[in-house]
Design an enzyme around this catalytic site. Structure first.
Site, PDB file in Angstrom:
ATOM      1  N   LYS A  71      22.741  -4.107  -7.467  1.00  0.00           N
ATOM      2  CA  LYS A  71      22.685  -3.779  -6.039  1.00  0.00           C
ATOM      3  C   LYS A  71      21.290  -4.119  -5.509  1.00  0.00           C
ATOM      4  O   LYS A  71      20.300  -3.498  -5.890  1.00  0.00           O
ATOM      5  CB  LYS A  71      22.937  -2.284  -5.802  1.00  0.00           C
ATOM      6  N   GLU A  77       1.435   7.139  -2.723  1.00  0.00           N
ATOM      7  CA  GLU A  77       1.673   5.698  -2.708  1.00  0.00           C
ATOM      8  C   GLU A  77       1.940   5.275  -1.260  1.00  0.00           C
ATOM      9  O   GLU A  77       2.907   5.717  -0.649  1.00  0.00           O
ATOM     10  CB  GLU A  77       2.886   5.348  -3.575  1.00  0.00           C
ATOM     11  N   GLU A 109      11.406   1.955 -13.376  1.00  0.00           N
ATOM     12  CA  GLU A 109      10.081   1.404 -13.027  1.00  0.00           C
ATOM     13  C   GLU A 109       9.797   1.882 -11.610  1.00  0.00           C
ATOM     14  O   GLU A 109      10.426   1.435 -10.656  1.00  0.00           O
ATOM     15  CB  GLU A 109      10.124  -0.119 -13.133  1.00  0.00           C
TER      16      GLU A 109
END
Ligand code: NDP
Length: 513
Positions: A214, A419, A288
């Site tokens: 996907k 982040e 990840e």
């Protein structure tokens, strides 16, 4: 191998400021009256279809309910195409197709035969590299020189590399028999759409697995062009299936009892949800996730080189990079000259049309991401950090953000902890190597780090102390298919690339088992 973000501008302007050196016929110190001429890459190399289907069992198909969603060019905000939006019925069909292909064809094919397909895919990616680069840039907003010189060549390199392993699994895992896991569910993000596809599909196929992938909703087009590559390579139907769709489709895919392996790249938040969904099953999983890398510069480092590395570390791909060097840790004695050099360098960065070959920083991938960056930068100012942005004109339309540098940043500031996933650098300082390690590790993440020093022994001692999956020394953002990549802590687990990446797609059995 990994090109720097930009050196063109510095090559053309090797002096400080825009003043002419003697001998240029302009009069000493006179302002240089030039600008870069536009250098747009032609869009003609790619045919963007009005409508793209799903890719299931070797065929293009509409969604079971006929629904589509639009993908836009973030540099212009124009719609590029309608894309079929997969339903759970479609995902189940894709998983069944992958299972059939794995059992009947791909899993029983000798490794040397699988390798031929992978070599063919690598070759076709190279042959169609310009087409892929232009489409990737239009759909994602990244500069053409990056999609052309980094994303597409590296994607092809992953297929070359894993093609080489397909018939050598017994050498990769001596004394063991490597069996494929079965069907892999792969969910990828929007920052490196084709490259993340290659990281996931190449090792899976090399090891004899079939996949259902996907892509992210804002960047489905290069994956759908890759479907065309699979057809061109005569890949057996069902070996690769591509199902664009919303987040819920990703969750349905990874949760399905029909898949044996889950591979995800994206935010830590979603990684945790997926980890929970998979817990209790016997699925293999690699995650990840995000990062907040420290790029550490010691006083003995070659400062001009470090500046290029810092710029590459945070402004490459608009900073939308999980391993971006978003925290600059500068030794106190050199922070002033380093920041001065950085500001100077920032004034040469060209922000604008991603299809222009001179552009260094393109468009942010989506309005939502632009809002997130804007919000975090505002938080940085509100918390007392000092903001610097070079003067540069941004295009009237599209999602653009100026390269940004914060000084006076405290460890507690949100811009030092969260982040940002944008072209925003936070500068912090340290006095001793121990303090640098402590500050670098003071984050929930642990994906990457950089060390700049001329002392080899210092590099080695820093590497031992840094809790990061990858540590670059006197460079940054270097990637190679032979080298494993992955994180610690909230940056996830498992490795992609190299033999480690292959390991994630096999079940090892004793000989004779
Ligand atoms: P997400 O993690 O939400 O998206 C990554 C992929 O996961 C996309 O394909 C997405 O689909 C899919 N997805 C989203 N939610 C789910 C779910 N519940 N179950 C299964 N799949 C899901 O990243 P965002 O695009 O929302 O970005 C948010 C933040 O994440 C960024 O600001 C950045 O900080 C970080 N990020 C980190 C990346 C990295 O490589 N470390 C990559 C991308 C983002 P869809 O596109 O349809 O939503």
């Amino acid at each position: 191998m990994m090109p720097r973000v930009t050196s063109d501008a510095t090559k053309l302007r090797p002096w400080t400021g825009d003043r002419a050196p003697a001998g240029w016929g302009l009069g000493d110190g006179q302002a240089i009256p030039w600008e870069y001429a536009p250098a747009p890459e032609s869009r003609d190399v790619v045919t963007v279809k009005e409508r793209y289907g799903l890719f299931i069992d070797g065929r293009e198909a509409s969604a079971s309910d006929g629904a589509v969603f639009a993908t836009v060019n973030p540099a212009t905000e124009e719609k590029l195409a309608d894309v079929a939006r997969a339903t759970t019925t479609d995902v189940d069909r894709a998983i069944r197709a992958a299972r059939r292909a794995q059992k009947k064809v791909w899993g029983t094919l000798p490794g040397r035969e699988r390798a031929k397909y992978l070599f063919r895919i690598a070759r076709i990616l190279q042959e169609r590299s310009r087409e892929f680069a232009v489409l990737e840039t239009m759909d994602s907003g990244k500069p053409i020189k990056e999609s052309r010189d980094v994303d597409v060549p590296l994607a092809a390199a992953h297929f070359w590399y894993y093609a080489g392993w397909a018939d050598k699994l017994e050498y990769a895992f001596p004394g063991r028999v490597a069996r494929p896991l079965g069907v892999a569910a792969q969910v990828i993000p929007w920052n490196f759409p084709l490259l993340m596809l290659a990281w996931k599909i190449a090792p899976a196929l090399a090891a004899g697995n079939c996949v259902v992938l996907k892509p992210a909703s804002t960047t489905p087009l290069s994956a759908l062009l890759f479907a065309d590559v699979c057809r061109q390579a005569d890949l057996p139907p069902g070996v690769v299936n591509i199902v664009p769709g919303p987040a819920a489709i990703g969750m349905h895919l990874v949760s399905s009892p029909g898949v044996d392996k889950v591979a995800f790249t994206g935010s830590t938040e979603v990684g945790k949800l997926i980890h929970r969904a998979v817990a209790g099953s016997d699925k293999a999983i690699t995650l990840e996730l995000g990062g907040k890398a420290a790029n550490i510069v010691f006083e003995d480092a070659a400062l001009d080189q470090a500046v290029e590395g810092i710029v590459n570390g945070i402004y490459f791909n608009q900073g939308e990079v999980c391993c971006a060097g978003s925290r600059l840790l500068a030794q106190e004695s050199i922070v002033e000259p380093l920041v001065e050099k950085l500001k100077d360098r920032l004034s040469t960065i060209r922000v604008g049309d991603p299809l222009d070959k001179n552009t260094d920083v393109g468009a942010i991938n989506s309005r939502q991401q632009l809002e997130k960056i804007t919000e975090l930068v505002a938080a940085g100012v509100a918390e007392g950090a000092e903001l610097y942005q070079p003067a540069c004109d941004l295009p009237d339309r599209g999602y653009f953000f100026r390269p940004t540098l914060f000084t006076g940043v405290a460890q507690s500031h949100r811009i030092a902890r969260e982040e940002i996933f944008g072209p925003v650098l936070s500068v912090l300082t340290f006095r001793t190597p121990d303090e640098a390690i402590e500050k670098a590790n003071n984050t929930p993440y642990g994906l990457s780090a950089g060390v700049w020093t001329e002392k080899g022994s210092r590099i080695l001692s820093m590497v031992r102390g840094l809790k990061a999956g990858v540590v670059w020394a006197n460079t940054f953002n270097r990637f190679d298919p032979t080298s494993p990549f992955g994180g610690y802590k909230e940056s996830g687990f498992g490795r992609e690339g190299g033999m480690h990446g292959l390991h994630a797609y096999v079940r090892l059995e004793d000989r004779g088992a």
